[in-house]
Design a protein around this motif. Structure first.
Motif, short mmCIF file in Angstrom:
data_model
loop_
_atom_site.label_atom_id
_atom_site.label_comp_id
_atom_site.label_asym_id
_atom_site.label_seq_id
_atom_site.Cartn_x
_atom_site.Cartn_y
_atom_site.Cartn_z
N TYR A 293 8.02 -7.62 -33.53
CA TYR A 293 7.43 -8.27 -32.45
C TYR A 293 7.91 -9.79 -32.32
O TYR A 293 8.30 -10.36 -33.27
CB TYR A 293 5.91 -8.16 -32.49
CG TYR A 293 5.08 -8.88 -33.66
CD1 TYR A 293 4.65 -10.28 -33.57
CD2 TYR A 293 4.74 -8.20 -34.84
CE1 TYR A 293 4.05 -10.72 -34.82
CE2 TYR A 293 4.14 -8.60 -35.82
CZ TYR A 293 3.90 -10.00 -35.93
OH TYR A 293 3.26 -10.79 -36.86
N PHE B 9 -0.76 -7.65 -33.49
CA PHE B 9 0.40 -7.19 -34.18
C PHE B 9 0.16 -7.46 -35.64
O PHE B 9 0.58 -6.55 -36.35
CB PHE B 9 1.80 -7.57 -33.61
CG PHE B 9 2.04 -7.39 -32.23
CD1 PHE B 9 1.49 -6.09 -31.49
CD2 PHE B 9 2.64 -8.03 -31.19
CE1 PHE B 9 1.62 -5.74 -30.12
CE2 PHE B 9 2.92 -7.79 -29.96
CZ PHE B 9 2.33 -6.80 -29.40
N SER C 126 4.50 -14.16 -29.31
CA SER C 126 3.94 -13.25 -28.28
C SER C 126 2.26 -13.57 -28.18
O SER C 126 1.91 -14.02 -29.24
CB SER C 126 4.10 -11.84 -28.73
OG SER C 126 3.09 -10.85 -28.22
N ASP D 72 7.21 -7.36 -25.64
CA ASP D 72 6.91 -8.19 -27.09
C ASP D 72 7.30 -7.34 -28.36
O ASP D 72 7.50 -7.67 -29.26
CB ASP D 72 5.67 -8.82 -27.13
CG ASP D 72 5.18 -9.88 -26.20
OD1 ASP D 72 6.26 -10.49 -25.62
OD2 ASP D 72 4.31 -9.99 -25.83
N LEU D 73 7.45 -5.94 -28.01
CA LEU D 73 7.63 -5.19 -29.15
C LEU D 73 9.02 -4.65 -29.14
O LEU D 73 9.39 -4.01 -28.11
CB LEU D 73 6.57 -3.73 -29.16
CG LEU D 73 5.08 -4.23 -29.89
CD1 LEU D 73 4.49 -3.16 -29.90
CD2 LEU D 73 5.21 -4.58 -31.20
#
Length: 674
Positions: free
Chosen positions: A657, A667, A661, A606-607
């Protein structure tokens, strides 16, 4: 033409072996599948840097002349001028993997080339830790563990200067080579061999794998997705045991100089809100000064002058929530008491005349602990338990492993030309067994730079080796990115690097900006660890600069805040073998723009992280794959499939991100708070 035969899902048709409908071996009039040869190698070692050449006396192209099919396998026979020289036995193992075992039918041949079918648009990745090129297509890669060399680019002044003392590297030189790769044809290839090899991916129609010895086997498997492919690969070669929880507490501070100095700097950084997980004092066993810079004493006992009552000090740091890490390698300096104590016990590799083989490490000589001797292996394993683990150390750098000379005599009389690439694995296993027998696998973290097949299991954590303290693509900050990605695609899921780099030679001096950019990147990797470098007094140190220490503190707080997310992807590394740092194409295989990108990565699913690896930049261009992305620091939204330019001052490494997610709230909070 040889007729059609099959042993599902193996099919042999028109001189082609198919595995799950994938053509792997194909003979044509212009391209044999197998060559054999006879060669004589010449190997010279200069303090871990190697120069290898081969004099070929003969090379024969073999022709497919026969095949046989049984209930268990397909056997292919290859001949030259009517005489059969080699046979390939192809079968499926219990996991449905294709295994190809070569058998030499005539003695006297020691060079072998195998050609696998290729597609001109194919991409290839892996071969261990590769620091210059993530996509291996279009180049060849000699596979031989060594010092990577300084500079690693024959077009740079640094490499030219290093070459004058045989210490310059090239694009393929690496601490950790591996005869393993994955293809965008959705298969992996793993070769069971520690011989010198050269994997050539330059031809449009085939990949040519060369070996200076007959491999035991070639293993293949396929999968519909890259994550599934890596999971299958690591079920074969092994997986990491993961990271101890204490590593999530912040930075592992690389600092030296004795208990008083270490305590002073630790307290200073804590006052500046630097989150500390550990102290890494590599000079715990003392130092020796050389022209290269500050080196270590290699006697593997605490230096009472620098670290009096070390066990007590370690306990005091641990009471503050700070782990203590040390340093060890598989060599013993010949001017130490430890060497004198064991030199007559047969624990060291020998010369041809039976003397202890002494390796030059640059102004001092060392004996090589002979891991083929079970008594020596057990002795060194127990030494690790007694002198590191029993003092309370929670980890250490398990350095080197690449320096096994090719003219040593080993206890088991094995060929050092073969054992050379296996040596880092034996060294890793020695550490692994020590920690496991102590019952502390979930608490101790040792990290290694050298590796080979088996390191996926025995070396739970890699570090990228001794980068130069500069901005070079091949040997600086940027090089650590393809290093982590290629290692991950070979099955080593956890990697990190020395924040700020290590090697300061030929006028390369670490700058404040370089350290800060490296620290930003490290906050979005599995571990954060600094290093003072080989010449600490000449290079920037973060504890000498208040503003830089405040910047570092912020990055360590970001690192801590990411713990819930990082623990999930660390668990995936253990259970599924997935790398924590992943190439973009792993999760975006339909986005053609992702396959050539090697200086960005995904931390987990996700990053997306795009480190700034050039000096003086205030903005940075980043490719976003086809998805919906949110910029971590501003909250701006982007639609992927294109390159975007974002503001990137110091402290704002480009990070994005995924909008959908499950960690989006975490985040968003991190972006708002830091």
């Amino acid at each position: 033409m040889i007729s059609t035969s099959q042993q599902a899902p193996l099919t042999f048709l028109n001189n082609t072996l198919f595995y799950h409908d994938l053509p792997l071996l194909r003979e044509t009039a212009a391209s044999p599948i197998v060559f054999i040869g006879r060669g004589d190698a010449d190997v010279a070692m200069y303090q871990g840097n190697f120069e290898l050449s081969d004099t070929l006396a003969a090379k024969l192209p073999l022709t497919l002349t026969d095949h046989r099919v049984t209930e268990d396998d397909i056997q292919l026979t290859f001949s030259f001028q009517g005489d059969a020289y080699l046979e390939l036995t192809c079968f499926l193992d219990a996991a449905d993997r294709l295994v190809i075992k070569p058998t030499l039918l005539k003695d006297g041949w020691n060079r072998f080339w195998f050609r696998l079918t290729a597609d001109k648009d194919e991409h290839v990745y892996g071969c261990g830790e590769q620091l210059s090129h993530l996509d291996l297509r279009g180049r060849h890669f000699p596979l031989w563990t060594s010092e990577p060399g300084v500079g690693r680019n024959k077009h740079t002044l640094t490499t030219f200067q290093a070459d004058q003392t045989h210490s310059g590297g090239d694009y393929y030189t690496t601490n950790y080579p591996a005869p393993t790769f994955i293809s965008t044809q959705m298969y992996y290839c793993h070769v069971a061999s520690y011989d010198y090899a050269d994997f050539d991916f330059q031809n449009d129609d085939y990949h040519e794998l060369q070996f200076w010895g007959l491999p035991l086997s070639l293993t293949f498997d396929t999968a519909p997705t890259f994550p599934e492919l890596i999971t299958k690969l690591t079920s074969l070669v092994g997986r990491t045991t993961g990271l101890p929880d204490w590593t999530n507490n912040g930075l592992i501070l690389g600092v030296q100089g004795g208990t008083d100095r270490v305590s002073e700097i630790t307290d200073q950084l804590k006052e500046n809100d630097v989150a500390l997980a550990g102290i890494w004092a590599q000079d715990w066993e003392g130092i020796r000064m050389t022209s290269f810079g500050k080196r270590l004493y290699w006697d593997w006992r605490a230096d009472d002058n620098l670290y009096p009552n070390l066990t007590t000090s370690i306990k005091q740091w641990q009471d503050q929530g700070i782990a203590f890490l040390g340093y060890i390698n598989p060599y013993i300096a010949n001017d130490t008491q430890l060497f004198a104590d064991v030199k007559d016990l047969g624990y060291f590799a020998k010369t041809q005349t039976g003397d202890i083989y002494l390796v030059d490490f640059g102004e001092f000589l060392c004996g090589v602990v002979d891991f083929t001797n079970p008594d020596a292996f057990d002795w060194y394993k127990d030494l690790i338990k007694q002198r590191l683990i029993s003092t309370g150390m929670k980890g250490w750098m398990a350095d080197f492993g690449e320096y096994l000379p090719t003219d040593v005599v080993l206890y088991d009389h094995s060929d050092p030309m073969v054992m050379h690439n296996k040596w880092p694995v034996l060294w890793a296993q020695c550490n692994y067994d020590a920690v496991k027998e102590a019952g502390l696998t979930d608490q101790i973290m040792y990290f290694m730079r050298a590796g080979g097949t088996g390191s996926q299991k025995y070396a739970p954590v890699l570090w990228a080796g001794d980068q130069s303290v500069n901005w070079s693509l091949d040997d600086g900050l940027a090089a650590t990115i393809p290093a982590a990605l290629s290692a991950g695609l070979t099955g080593n899921s956890i990697s990190h690097s020395d924040i700020g780099g290590y090697t300061s030679l030929y006028g390369n001096i670490r700058s404040r900006e370089l350290f800060m950019r490296w620290a930003e990147m490290a906050a979005f990797t599995p571990l954060m660890r600094t290093h003072e470098g080989n010449r600490p007094d000449q290079n920037f140190q973060v504890y000498d600069d208040y503003d830089a220490s405040v910047h570092l503190a912020r990055m360590t707080q970001v690192f801590k805040a990411l713990t819930p997310y990082r623990k999930i992807i660390a668990a995936q590394a253990v259970s599924e073998g997935l790398p924590m740092q992943r190439p973009l194409f792993m999760h975006y295989p339909d986005d053609a723009g992702t396959y050539d990108i090697q200086y960005e990565y995904l931390l987990g699913r996700d990053l997306l992280v795009a480190p700034v690896y050039r000096p003086g930049k205030q903005t940075w261009s980043t490719y976003l794959p086809e998805d919906n992305w949110i910029h971590l620091w501003t909250g701006d939204r982007f639609t992927g499939g294109d390159t975007v330019e974002v503001s990137a001052p110091l402290g704002q490494i480009p990070v994005f991100y995924r909008a959908d997610s499950e960690f989006a709230a975490l985040f968003e909070k991190i972006g708002a708070e830091y």
